[in-house]
Design a protein around this motif. Structure first.
Motif, PDB file in Angstrom:
ATOM      1  N   TYR A 136      -4.776  11.014  -4.725  1.00  0.00           N
ATOM      2  CA  TYR A 136      -3.396  10.670  -4.397  1.00  0.00           C
ATOM      3  C   TYR A 136      -2.622  11.862  -3.831  1.00  0.00           C
ATOM      4  CZ  TYR A 136      -4.360   6.236  -6.575  1.00  0.00           C
ATOM      5  OH  TYR A 136      -4.893   5.007  -6.859  1.00  0.00           O
ATOM      6  N   SER A 137      -3.383  12.842  -3.307  1.00  0.00           N
ATOM      7  CA  SER A 137      -2.691  14.009  -2.742  1.00  0.00           C
ATOM      8  C   SER A 137      -1.754  13.578  -1.625  1.00  0.00           C
ATOM      9  CB  SER A 137      -3.709  15.036  -2.264  1.00  0.00           C
ATOM     10  OG  SER A 137      -4.756  14.389  -1.585  1.00  0.00           O
ATOM     11  N   MET A 165      -9.722   3.331   4.528  1.00  0.00           N
ATOM     12  CA  MET A 165      -9.491   4.686   4.042  1.00  0.00           C
ATOM     13  C   MET A 165      -8.592   4.701   2.800  1.00  0.00           C
ATOM     14  SD  MET A 165     -11.321   6.593   5.781  1.00  0.00           S
ATOM     15  CE  MET A 165     -10.760   8.252   5.377  1.00  0.00           C
ATOM     16  N   THR A 166      -7.534   3.899   2.828  1.00  0.00           N
ATOM     17  CA  THR A 166      -6.636   3.906   1.662  1.00  0.00           C
ATOM     18  C   THR A 166      -7.350   3.341   0.443  1.00  0.00           C
ATOM     19  OG1 THR A 166      -5.694   1.821   2.432  1.00  0.00           O
ATOM     20  CG2 THR A 166      -4.472   3.810   2.950  1.00  0.00           C
ATOM     21  N   LYS A 167      -8.201   2.332   0.682  1.00  0.00           N
ATOM     22  CA  LYS A 167      -8.962   1.760  -0.422  1.00  0.00           C
ATOM     23  C   LYS A 167      -9.877   2.843  -1.036  1.00  0.00           C
ATOM     24  CE  LYS A 167     -11.097  -2.740  -1.173  1.00  0.00           C
ATOM     25  NZ  LYS A 167     -10.253  -3.191  -2.253  1.00  0.00           N
ATOM     26  N   TYR A 195      -3.778   4.164 -11.332  1.00  0.00           N
ATOM     27  CA  TYR A 195      -3.487   3.753  -9.959  1.00  0.00           C
ATOM     28  C   TYR A 195      -2.048   4.081  -9.555  1.00  0.00           C
ATOM     29  CZ  TYR A 195      -7.891   1.300  -9.481  1.00  0.00           C
ATOM     30  OH  TYR A 195      -9.215   1.017  -9.379  1.00  0.00           O
ATOM     31  N   VAL A 196      -1.900   4.589  -8.332  1.00  0.00           N
ATOM     32  CA  VAL A 196      -0.564   4.736  -7.774  1.00  0.00           C
ATOM     33  C   VAL A 196      -0.224   3.419  -7.084  1.00  0.00           C
ATOM     34  CG1 VAL A 196       0.792   5.853  -5.962  1.00  0.00           C
ATOM     35  CG2 VAL A 196      -0.524   7.231  -7.550  1.00  0.00           C
ATOM     36  N   GLU A 220       0.826  -1.212   0.000  1.00  0.00           N
ATOM     37  CA  GLU A 220       0.000   0.000   0.000  1.00  0.00           C
ATOM     38  C   GLU A 220       0.867   1.271   0.000  1.00  0.00           C
ATOM     39  OE1 GLU A 220      -3.535   0.586  -0.314  1.00  0.00           O
ATOM     40  OE2 GLU A 220      -2.291   2.313  -0.748  1.00  0.00           O
ATOM     41  N   PRO A 221       0.924   2.012  -1.115  1.00  0.00           N
ATOM     42  CA  PRO A 221       1.754   3.227  -1.144  1.00  0.00           C
ATOM     43  C   PRO A 221       1.188   4.339  -0.251  1.00  0.00           C
ATOM     44  CG  PRO A 221       0.496   3.005  -3.182  1.00  0.00           C
ATOM     45  CD  PRO A 221       0.292   1.740  -2.413  1.00  0.00           C
ATOM     46  N   LEU A 222      -0.091   4.198   0.130  1.00  0.00           N
ATOM     47  CA  LEU A 222      -0.712   5.243   0.944  1.00  0.00           C
ATOM     48  C   LEU A 222      -0.770   4.888   2.435  1.00  0.00           C
ATOM     49  CD1 LEU A 222      -3.710   5.989  -1.459  1.00  0.00           C
ATOM     50  CD2 LEU A 222      -1.642   7.349  -1.206  1.00  0.00           C
TER      51      LEU A 222
END
Lengths: 200, 288
Positions: free
Chosen positions: B148-149, B138-140, B179-180, B127-129
């Protein structure tokens, strides 16, 4: 001779992965389809693709003439215990060549495309198609394709317009696996931009 | 009594489930598809995701290469190779160009992938976030909303603190413009190798139960700012002390006694190949 559920289906899976990651590229399943018996209601490549992905954890919906539909459901559920589901809930939509057009259109309209949280909860179509070839009928581009790729599937133009509507809201959409009578398969995932280049 | 293991360790149901997730991952490049990660005979976080992908893919005629941080002979690589070989009987290789499936931890081989090769990467944190929000829900949602801020802010904070983007490994990338994704902890040096790669790249995170993919010929762009462009690690003026290669990822080795710093290829099979070809030329010349 019967197919080997472990090694033959592994081979089929690898071909499907190859074709799915390179949309429009045709893979051949000849050496495995020849092991199958002739009394199937669908073509052999189609049957192998269905066996590769279906099991008791997923559901499918068959779009075909009444007679073939009943036969295919019976065979598939006895082979791998997968269950049938209404078209708007099924994980896999199995489309046979003799399906009435209105049923196909209805299925295209109603099948799952996932939601933004879970775009993977969408339907994958396995389609029994006419002879697949890389001659110009559709022009494909997108991830997995170096430039553009040509593909002919024998399915009517109307289908592609409906399919393009269905994948408009990427990442939502449907993924297609085509299987023809000469044991070839090709895939078109939702990321592929399909343009009709030839008026049939 | 020792029972003979099933082919490729898994029961067929498990393979099917991983295969279905993989196909979805290929169809949605960069999106992390959840899957029911199985218990493996190695600890979670030690390559179980990659191993599960490899086992679901592999057939009797495949040739497998496994590398761990560039090396074919380190513990993680050797134990994974042993397990796969024990359960499938496939042959293994150290030569990148001979392999059908390459499972790797934290490196992409120096030799470019070929059309039919599949690169399987082991991912500890998919997960990059995750640093932005600890909650999966939340990341989902951020991925769903294309928000992606947070990922950009992490890089911006690095620039504020250090004057440059300071990601050592797993510098986030945009896949297919949507997608990031984390490219797994590969050095920045390897990020450009993912862009328009000829082979399929599959990433598996066993502990976090995620599979994602980068199909061939797919755009993979490292996150960067106009005034702070993305740069790879620079090895200017340095060369491998064994084979002399300069355009590869080098490890810095410090002699504990003298404090002397030397550099060496990180990709051991590439280094070996360079040495062998040099040797061959040398031998040929000396006999003329």
């Amino acid at each position: 001779m019967v197919i080997d559920q472990i090694h033959d289906l592994q081979q089929v899976y690898r071909k499907v992965v190859h074709s799915m990651s390179r949309p429009g590229s045709i893979s051949n399943l000849n050496n495995i389809t020849e092991k199958l018996e002739d009394d199937l209601p669908c073509n052999h490549a189609f049957f192998l693709c269905a066996l590769t992905v279906l099991d008791a954890e997923v559901t499918f919906h068959v779009v075909a003439s009444e007679e073939k539909k009943a036969r295919l459901i019976e065979i598939l559920s006895s082979y791998n215990m997968s269950r049938i589901a209404p078209v708007d809930e099924a994980d896999f939509i199995l489309l046979l060549q003799d399906a009435p057009e209105y049923q196909m259109n209805q299925a295209l309209l109603e099948c799952k495309t996932g939601n933004l949280h879970d775009p993977q909860q969408s339907a994958t179509w396995i389609i029994e198609s006419g002879l697949l070839s890389n001659i110009s009928a559709l022009s494909l581009s997108g991830p997995g394709i170096n430039g553009t790729q040509q593909l002919q599937t024998g399915i009517q133009q109307d289908f592609w317009q409906r399919r393009n509507d269905k994948v408009k809201e990427y990442p939502l959409g449907i993924d297609l696996v085509f299987a023809d009578f000469s044991s070839q398969i090709a895939c078109i995932p939702r990321t592929t931009a399909v343009t009709i280049t030839e008026v049939v | 009594m020792i029972a003979k293991p099933h082919f490729a360790f898994f029961d067929e149901g498990s393979k099917k489930e991983i295969r279905r997730a993989t196909l979805k991952a290929v169809a949605i490049p960069g999106y992390q598809v959840p899957f029911a990660s199985r218990e493996m005979p190695i600890a979670r976080g030690w390559g179980t995701g990659g191993l599960q992908l490899t086992l679901s893919l592999i057939g009797r005629n495949d040739v497998l290469k496994v590398i761990d941080q560039g090396a074919d002979e380190s513990v993680n690589a050797v134990s994974i190779k042993k397990l796969v070989q024990h359960t499938t009987g496939v042959s293994v290789t150290e030569k990148t160009q001979e392999a059908d499936i390459i499972q790797s931890r934290h490196r992409i081989p120096e030799k470019a992938l070929k059309e039919d090769q599949i690169l399987v990467l082991q991912v500890p944190n998919p997960e990059p976030l995750r640093k932005v929000d600890a909650r999966e829900y939340m990341t989902k949602r951020m991925h769903a909303e294309d928000d992606y801020s947070g990922a950009w802010l992490l890089l911006f904070e690095q620039i504020m603190k250090f004057g440059r983007m300071s990601t050592g490994a797993s510098h986030p990338v945009y896949v297919n413009g949507r997608y990031v994704m984390t490219p797994s902890p590969i050095p920045r040096f390897d990020n450009p190798k993912m862009h328009q790669s000829k082979g399929l790249i599959l990433l598996g995170a066993g502990r976090e139960k995620k599979i994602f993919a980068v199909p061939p010929y797919t755009s993979v762009e490292s996150l960067a700012f106009d005034d702070y462009p993305f740069t790879v690690e620079s090895f200017e003026g340095k060369a491998c002390k064994l084979c002399g290669s300069t355009d590869v990822f080098l490890d810095e080795i410090i002699d504990p006694d003298t404090g002397e710093r030397t550099h060496q290829c990180n990709d051991t099979s590439y280094c070996m190949e360079q040495l062998n070809s040099e040797e061959k030329v040398e031998v040929e010349n000396s006999y003329v």
